[in-house]
Scaffold this active site. Structure first.
Site, short mmCIF file in Angstrom:
data_model
loop_
_atom_site.label_atom_id
_atom_site.label_comp_id
_atom_site.label_asym_id
_atom_site.label_seq_id
_atom_site.Cartn_x
_atom_site.Cartn_y
_atom_site.Cartn_z
N LYS A 53 111.68 146.99 131.84
CA LYS A 53 112.19 146.47 133.12
C LYS A 53 113.20 147.44 133.71
O LYS A 53 113.18 147.73 134.91
CB LYS A 53 112.82 145.08 132.91
N GLN A 97 116.88 137.55 129.47
CA GLN A 97 115.66 137.67 128.68
C GLN A 97 115.56 136.50 127.69
O GLN A 97 116.51 136.21 126.98
CB GLN A 97 115.65 139.02 127.94
N ASP A 120 113.46 135.37 138.07
CA ASP A 120 112.40 134.75 137.26
C ASP A 120 111.83 133.52 137.98
O ASP A 120 110.77 133.04 137.61
CB ASP A 120 112.99 134.25 135.93
N1 GUN Z 1 110.54 136.57 127.90
C1 GUN Z 1 109.19 136.76 127.96
N2 GUN Z 1 108.76 136.72 129.23
C2 GUN Z 1 109.84 136.51 130.00
C3 GUN Z 1 110.04 136.38 131.41
O1 GUN Z 1 109.12 136.43 132.22
N3 GUN Z 1 111.32 136.18 131.81
C4 GUN Z 1 112.36 136.09 130.94
N4 GUN Z 1 113.55 135.88 131.43
N5 GUN Z 1 112.20 136.20 129.63
C5 GUN Z 1 110.96 136.42 129.18
#
Ligand code: GUN
Length: 284
Positions: A53, A97, A120
């Site tokens: 990311k 995350q 998100d």
């Molecule tokens: N962990 C796995 N996929 C995601 C996601 O799309 N967003 C977040 N915040 N954590 C994750």
């Protein structure tokens, strides 16, 4: 043979577009769209996702801050960091995350993120906005699926769309997005009776179950478009989706591979959300 829906290529094309838009945005406003990612602990998969990311942000010219916090971080400490980031004008998006260590209440953390920075789209305010079709931010994975369908010009209106899985992150919002585009949507789950009877009706089948090769050829209609959201390890440790790709490919008209299908789109949609959040914040 089915068209292989190339998520890597679509992702690259959209990221190129985003990079241009970021450049224009910076020229117009003097502001660089910025994303903060918070990771608590050192889960290996999460560590890789967070690194990806961060790199993706820098690649499109955005600002990126990664806040690494130790496994023992208290809920209070995490909430304090979120509070500080909510008030930081450099940051237009904040992502915590998941999963979080067990001693931290995930729901509370999600609600603490300012809805306008919630890239998100997990915050109840954003979830509600999606429900009524009046939103700025969309959850990244279902938004990525929609972008793939659009890129390959898959018609949704009037089509039988079947989603397997009802999670808050994928299944439920995916169903809403397909419905918004006038699909006839059915959501299936672990208690669905005669599952294959339902899935065989699908013109568009989205699998988000989290079980390796769960969707077999007998569950798919000839000519269906099959979207595989799963990322699983099979008994040999191989990365596989929720769909038995080799068999289903022979019946589908189009199908996403794993890896290289929906996966790459998720971060791309995160970048899109971050730019959107910056635009909304600066009214641009
Ligand atoms: N962990 C796995 N996929 C995601 C996601 O799309 N967003 C977040 N915040 N954590 C994750």
């Amino acid at each position: 043979m089915a068209t292989i829906i190339d998520g890597k290529a679509v992702s690259a094309a959209i990221r190129e577009e985003i990079a241009k838009e970021v450049e224009t945005f910076k020229a117009q406003t003097g502001v660089t769209p910025g994303l903060a990612v918070i990771i608590v602990g050192e889960d290996p998969a999460s560590t890789v996702y967070v690194r990806n990311k961060h790199k993706a942000c820098l690649d499109v010219g955005m600002f990126s801050e990664v806040r690494r916090m130790k496994e023992e971080t208290t809920e209070e400490e995490l909430l304090a960091v979120i509070d500080e980031m909510n008030r930081d004008d450099k940051l237009h998006g904040i992502l915590v995350q998941l999963p979080l260590p067990k001693h931290i209440d995930e729901k509370k953390v999600i609600r603490a993120i300012s809805a306008s920075k919630d890239v998100d789209a997990f915050h109840p305010e954003n979830v509600g906005k999606i429900m009524i079709g009046d939103y700025d931010l969309l959850p990244c994975t279902p938004a990525g699926v929609m972008a793939l369908l659009d890129y390959y010009k898959v018609e949704i209106q009037g089509k039988e769309c079947v989603v397997i899985g009802r999670s808050n992150i994928v299944g439920k919002p995916q169903a809403l997005l397909l419905l918004e585009r006038n699909g006839t949507v059915t959501v299936c789950h672990s208690r669905t009776k005669n599952l294959s009877e339902v899935t065989r009706r699908a013109d568009i089948l989205v699998a988000a179950v989290g079980r390796p090769r769960f969707v077999t050829a007998d569950m798919v209609k000839e000519g269906a478009v099959v979207i595989d959201v799963g990322i699983n390890r099979d008994e040999n440790g191989r990365l596989v989706g929720d769909v038995d790709f080799e068999a289903v490919e022979k019946k589908a008209s189009a199908i996403t591979p794993v890896p290289g299908g929906v996966g790459p789109m998720t971060i791309t949609m995160l970048l899109k959300n971050t730019l959107t959040a910056a635009r909304v914040a600066l009214k641009k």
